[in-house]
Motif scaffolding. Structure first.
Motif: not given
Length: 188
Positions: A8, A27, A39, A43
């Motif tokens: 991420i 991501h 997020k 994820v």
């Protein structure tokens, strides 16, 4: 299928397309703690990852520009309920999770730092003790802690968190993306 590590980052500008060109899925959370928390949760739920690896940029008046620093602790530099008697950085009534969150270490050769996360682009001295600043890390760390997912974070120092930080950040993104990609490739 459960994957071991999910990656991420806050923004595509932090990877400059280099990760995607190397076939690495990234991501992107967007800027700030709310976007990062959402997020990170998404994820983890979609990938079932065992480890969430956060790579990105940070400012620091302590570490040299262009250094990679592994975060040993995250704090919130903008949580301030001190008028009600709470220490700066402490979320009131959040007894399940301490104000400081320690990610795990994956890169023993990197210097370690304390990262102050806040929903502002820091250009001065934070209210809480820390030696680098970002805008997403604490939120990701807290989601991982709550869900029992291993969390590791490495930041590329783009700027001195001072009055020229916005210019230095932009100028150093490509250098950072290259160094972060090289580091990531040692993990696989």
């Amino acid at each position: 299928m459960r994957q071991q590590i999910a990656l991420i980052m806050a923004l595509p500008s932090e990877s400059k397309g280099l990760f995607e060109a190397a076939g690495i899925e990234v991501h992107y959370s967007g800027i700030g703690k709310v976007n990062a928390a959402f997020k990170a949760f998404d994820v983890i739920q979609k990938t079932g990852c065992h480890t969430l690896l956060n790579l990105g940029t940070a400012g620091s008046s302590h570490f040299d520009a262009h250094a990679l620093v592994e975060v040993a602790q995250f704090v919130q530099r903008d949580m301030d309920v001190s008028p009600l008697g709470f220490d700066v950085g402490v979320t009131p009534m959040d007894t399940d999770h301490p104000a400081e969150i320690q990610p795990e270490s994956m890169f023993s050769h990197l210097p370690k730092g304390i990262c102050g996360t806040g929903d502002s682009f820091e250009t001065g001295l934070p209210k809480v003790p820390c030696n680098l600043v970002d805008m997403e890390g604490y939120a990701i760390a807290k989601v991982c802690k709550k869900l029992g997912v291993r969390f590791v974070s490495v930041k590329y120092i783009t700027d001195g968190a001072n009055d020229t930080a916005h210019l230095d950040w932009e100028e150093n993104l490509l250098f950072g993306a290259k160094k972060l990609l090289e580091l990531y490739q040692t993990v696989k």
